[in-house]
Design a protein around this motif. Sequence first.
Motif, PDB file in Angstrom:
ATOM      1  N   GLU A   5      25.839  61.468  39.245  1.00  0.00           N
ATOM      2  CA  GLU A   5      26.019  60.263  38.446  1.00  0.00           C
ATOM      3  C   GLU A   5      24.639  59.787  38.007  1.00  0.00           C
ATOM      4  OE1 GLU A   5      28.286  56.005  38.951  1.00  0.00           O
ATOM      5  OE2 GLU A   5      28.018  57.321  40.675  1.00  0.00           O
ATOM      6  N   ALA A   6      24.380  59.813  36.709  1.00  0.00           N
ATOM      7  CA  ALA A   6      23.021  59.539  36.236  1.00  0.00           C
ATOM      8  C   ALA A   6      22.923  58.218  35.489  1.00  0.00           C
ATOM      9  CB  ALA A   6      22.560  60.680  35.333  1.00  0.00           C
ATOM     10  N   LEU A   7      21.817  57.529  35.715  1.00  0.00           N
ATOM     11  CA  LEU A   7      21.512  56.306  34.960  1.00  0.00           C
ATOM     12  C   LEU A   7      20.160  56.481  34.292  1.00  0.00           C
ATOM     13  CD1 LEU A   7      22.607  55.172  38.088  1.00  0.00           C
ATOM     14  CD2 LEU A   7      22.849  53.182  36.609  1.00  0.00           C
ATOM     15  N   PHE A   8      20.083  56.161  32.991  1.00  0.00           N
ATOM     16  CA  PHE A   8      18.821  56.230  32.262  1.00  0.00           C
ATOM     17  C   PHE A   8      18.565  54.857  31.645  1.00  0.00           C
ATOM     18  CE2 PHE A   8      20.553  60.556  32.291  1.00  0.00           C
ATOM     19  CZ  PHE A   8      19.554  61.143  33.071  1.00  0.00           C
ATOM     20  N   CYS A   9      17.382  54.330  31.941  1.00  0.00           N
ATOM     21  CA  CYS A   9      17.094  52.934  31.608  1.00  0.00           C
ATOM     22  C   CYS A   9      15.955  52.846  30.594  1.00  0.00           C
ATOM     23  CB  CYS A   9      16.694  52.244  32.913  1.00  0.00           C
ATOM     24  SG  CYS A   9      16.270  50.524  32.737  1.00  0.00           S
ATOM     25  N   ILE A  10      16.193  52.087  29.527  1.00  0.00           N
ATOM     26  CA  ILE A  10      15.104  51.773  28.594  1.00  0.00           C
ATOM     27  C   ILE A  10      14.376  50.600  29.232  1.00  0.00           C
ATOM     28  CG2 ILE A  10      14.522  51.027  26.253  1.00  0.00           C
ATOM     29  CD1 ILE A  10      16.046  53.578  26.119  1.00  0.00           C
ATOM     30  N   VAL A  11      13.136  50.831  29.665  1.00  0.00           N
ATOM     31  CA  VAL A  11      12.459  49.794  30.462  1.00  0.00           C
ATOM     32  C   VAL A  11      11.738  48.804  29.534  1.00  0.00           C
ATOM     33  CG1 VAL A  11      12.386  51.073  32.629  1.00  0.00           C
ATOM     34  CG2 VAL A  11      10.580  51.457  30.981  1.00  0.00           C
ATOM     35  N   ASP A  12      12.552  47.967  28.886  1.00  0.00           N
ATOM     36  CA  ASP A  12      11.987  47.020  27.914  1.00  0.00           C
ATOM     37  C   ASP A  12      11.188  45.907  28.599  1.00  0.00           C
ATOM     38  OD1 ASP A  12      14.322  45.980  28.959  1.00  0.00           O
ATOM     39  OD2 ASP A  12      15.131  45.260  27.058  1.00  0.00           O
ATOM     40  N   LEU A  13      11.520  45.572  29.851  1.00  0.00           N
ATOM     41  CA  LEU A  13      10.720  44.552  30.554  1.00  0.00           C
ATOM     42  C   LEU A  13       9.310  45.081  30.809  1.00  0.00           C
ATOM     43  CD1 LEU A  13      13.322  43.267  33.191  1.00  0.00           C
ATOM     44  CD2 LEU A  13      12.605  42.114  31.092  1.00  0.00           C
ATOM     45  N   HIS A  14       9.236  46.379  31.009  1.00  0.00           N
ATOM     46  CA  HIS A  14       7.933  47.023  31.207  1.00  0.00           C
ATOM     47  C   HIS A  14       7.101  46.988  29.915  1.00  0.00           C
ATOM     48  CE1 HIS A  14       5.821  51.131  32.055  1.00  0.00           C
ATOM     49  NE2 HIS A  14       4.967  50.147  32.008  1.00  0.00           N
ATOM     50  N   SER A  15       7.783  47.035  28.781  1.00  0.00           N
ATOM     51  CA  SER A  15       7.075  47.119  27.493  1.00  0.00           C
ATOM     52  C   SER A  15       6.217  45.897  27.193  1.00  0.00           C
ATOM     53  CB  SER A  15       8.064  47.304  26.338  1.00  0.00           C
ATOM     54  OG  SER A  15       8.761  48.507  26.510  1.00  0.00           O
ATOM     55  N   ILE A  16       6.486  44.770  27.864  1.00  0.00           N
ATOM     56  CA  ILE A  16       5.706  43.561  27.551  1.00  0.00           C
ATOM     57  C   ILE A  16       4.434  43.449  28.404  1.00  0.00           C
ATOM     58  CG2 ILE A  16       7.785  42.324  26.808  1.00  0.00           C
ATOM     59  CD1 ILE A  16       7.598  40.683  29.440  1.00  0.00           C
ATOM     60  N   THR A  17       4.144  44.493  29.191  1.00  0.00           N
ATOM     61  CA  THR A  17       2.959  44.416  30.064  1.00  0.00           C
ATOM     62  C   THR A  17       1.663  44.714  29.307  1.00  0.00           C
ATOM     63  OG1 THR A  17       3.225  46.701  30.772  1.00  0.00           O
ATOM     64  CG2 THR A  17       4.262  45.021  32.147  1.00  0.00           C
ATOM     65  N   THR A  18       1.784  45.285  28.101  1.00  0.00           N
ATOM     66  CA  THR A  18       0.603  45.466  27.241  1.00  0.00           C
ATOM     67  C   THR A  18       0.916  44.792  25.895  1.00  0.00           C
ATOM     68  OG1 THR A  18       1.500  47.631  26.625  1.00  0.00           O
ATOM     69  CG2 THR A  18      -0.229  47.624  28.285  1.00  0.00           C
ATOM     70  N   ALA A  19      -0.110  44.608  25.066  1.00  0.00           N
ATOM     71  CA  ALA A  19       0.073  43.870  23.806  1.00  0.00           C
ATOM     72  C   ALA A  19       1.239  44.460  23.010  1.00  0.00           C
ATOM     73  CB  ALA A  19      -1.208  43.957  22.988  1.00  0.00           C
ATOM     74  N   TYR A  20       2.087  43.600  22.450  1.00  0.00           N
ATOM     75  CA  TYR A  20       3.237  44.077  21.681  1.00  0.00           C
ATOM     76  C   TYR A  20       3.689  42.996  20.716  1.00  0.00           C
ATOM     77  CZ  TYR A  20       6.478  40.944  23.906  1.00  0.00           C
ATOM     78  OH  TYR A  20       7.120  39.797  24.285  1.00  0.00           O
ATOM     79  N   GLU A  21       4.513  43.405  19.737  1.00  0.00           N
ATOM     80  CA  GLU A  21       5.087  42.455  18.774  1.00  0.00           C
ATOM     81  C   GLU A  21       6.558  42.284  19.114  1.00  0.00           C
ATOM     82  OE1 GLU A  21       3.590  40.837  16.380  1.00  0.00           O
ATOM     83  OE2 GLU A  21       1.655  41.817  16.763  1.00  0.00           O
ATOM     84  N   PRO A  22       7.079  41.047  19.184  1.00  0.00           N
ATOM     85  CA  PRO A  22       8.500  40.859  19.492  1.00  0.00           C
ATOM     86  C   PRO A  22       9.444  41.658  18.580  1.00  0.00           C
ATOM     87  CG  PRO A  22       7.357  38.787  19.721  1.00  0.00           C
ATOM     88  CD  PRO A  22       6.349  39.761  19.196  1.00  0.00           C
ATOM     89  N   GLU A  23       9.207  41.652  17.274  1.00  0.00           N
ATOM     90  CA  GLU A  23      10.092  42.426  16.380  1.00  0.00           C
ATOM     91  C   GLU A  23      10.006  43.924  16.684  1.00  0.00           C
ATOM     92  OE1 GLU A  23      12.709  42.197  14.520  1.00  0.00           O
ATOM     93  OE2 GLU A  23      12.543  40.079  15.056  1.00  0.00           O
ATOM     94  N   GLY A  24       8.795  44.345  17.018  1.00  0.00           N
ATOM     95  CA  GLY A  24       8.580  45.756  17.346  1.00  0.00           C
ATOM     96  C   GLY A  24       9.345  46.152  18.595  1.00  0.00           C
ATOM     97  N   LEU A  25       9.443  45.243  19.541  1.00  0.00           N
ATOM     98  CA  LEU A  25      10.168  45.554  20.788  1.00  0.00           C
ATOM     99  C   LEU A  25      11.654  45.750  20.514  1.00  0.00           C
ATOM    100  CD1 LEU A  25      10.321  45.929  23.840  1.00  0.00           C
ATOM    101  CD2 LEU A  25      10.425  43.449  24.092  1.00  0.00           C
ATOM    102  N   ARG A  26      12.217  44.882  19.664  1.00  0.00           N
ATOM    103  CA  ARG A  26      13.644  45.027  19.325  1.00  0.00           C
ATOM    104  C   ARG A  26      13.895  46.396  18.695  1.00  0.00           C
ATOM    105  NH1 ARG A  26      14.416  39.435  19.318  1.00  0.00           N
ATOM    106  NH2 ARG A  26      12.916  39.054  17.666  1.00  0.00           N
TER     107      ARG A  26
END
Length: 327
Positions: free
Chosen positions: A33-54
């Motif tokens: 049984e596999a789970l694959f996670c898009i780690v979007d909370l991790h993505s905010i740990t370095t500079a990023y744009e909110p629209e880019g994250l979406r």
Amino acid sequence: MRIFSGIRASGDKTLGNYSGGYRQYRATQEQGEALFCIVDLHSITTAYEPEGLREATLAGTAMLFATGIDPERSIVFAQSHVPAHAEAAWLLSAATSFGELRRMTQFKDKSTEQEFVSAGLFTYPVLMAGDILLHQTDMVPIGDDQRQHLELTRDIAERFNGRYGETFTVPQGVYPEEGARIRNLQEPERLMSTSAGNPQGVVRIVDEPDVIRKKFKTAVTDSEREVRHDPGAKPGISNLVEIMSVATGGSLGAIEARYGDSGYGQFKEDVGEAVVKLFEPIQERYRELRADDNGLRRLLADGAEKARESSAPTLAAMYERMGFVRL
Ligand code: AQP
């Protein structure tokens, strides 16, 4: 058997991510049984744009399905849709020491590249530990750069189990035999990375075929002309031999035997062509999937519901054993 792996939100993933990540996900989903996670909370740990994250979150979701994850069989979800992940990170921070986090080489490397070093960049390995442990994971398919974080996850699990009572399965990392560490084609001494290194040496899954061909044609090798896998002495050509193995499934020995001392020119061209062939069908599926925002959101909603169910009992046990009043 429970399988879990996380991948940063982006549609701009590399051949390295394919080799250490997607390729292994597709193979391991057959084993349990596999789970694959898009780690979007991790993505905010370095500079990023909110629209880019979406955009990156939807693109990352499309890429998981495009590379072969079957939504009927596996759970695909975004970290921010399952609040248990953020909660687990806080609870586990009580069982993680400052000294352990300070030793993480990825933090040391990435913090020197940032103008603003966020607290999240420092504590993110605890978030990753929570991702894995919340789902009672047995097996974590990852690339070599994540080995240290996985070892930390195991230490945190053992410490928590020892302190509060058996709560977590202690997971095993699974690394590919070949291609666990794909290197930048222009700077073979460094890892191929989404966000760093000479861009000419970074092959992206969505690169146009001619761009891929050119990147391989101009790949840095060495002055000898022998196609041989010897990463210590010949990092550039060894990297290409591994990439050929990843793209075609051929063994390192068979590739060496085929090309031997016939020179680098033809070999580089053939590796480029093999990667183009590998990525073409993925690019086609990716474009179709990415064009359907609502479809991707539906798949994410479905995955989030399943991941909430999967994580709830472990999160409840964590609160209970740590002494919180439960209502
Ligand atoms: N060069 C690589 N060779 C083999 N595996 C690799 N992975 C990453 N680079 C290589 C593996 O891909 C999976 C997903 O990685 P991630 O999205 O969590 O990002 P990362 O490990 O931080 O590496 P990136 O993609 O280069 O991102 P940045 O530049 O932001 O650090 C993981 O299993 C990883 O091991």
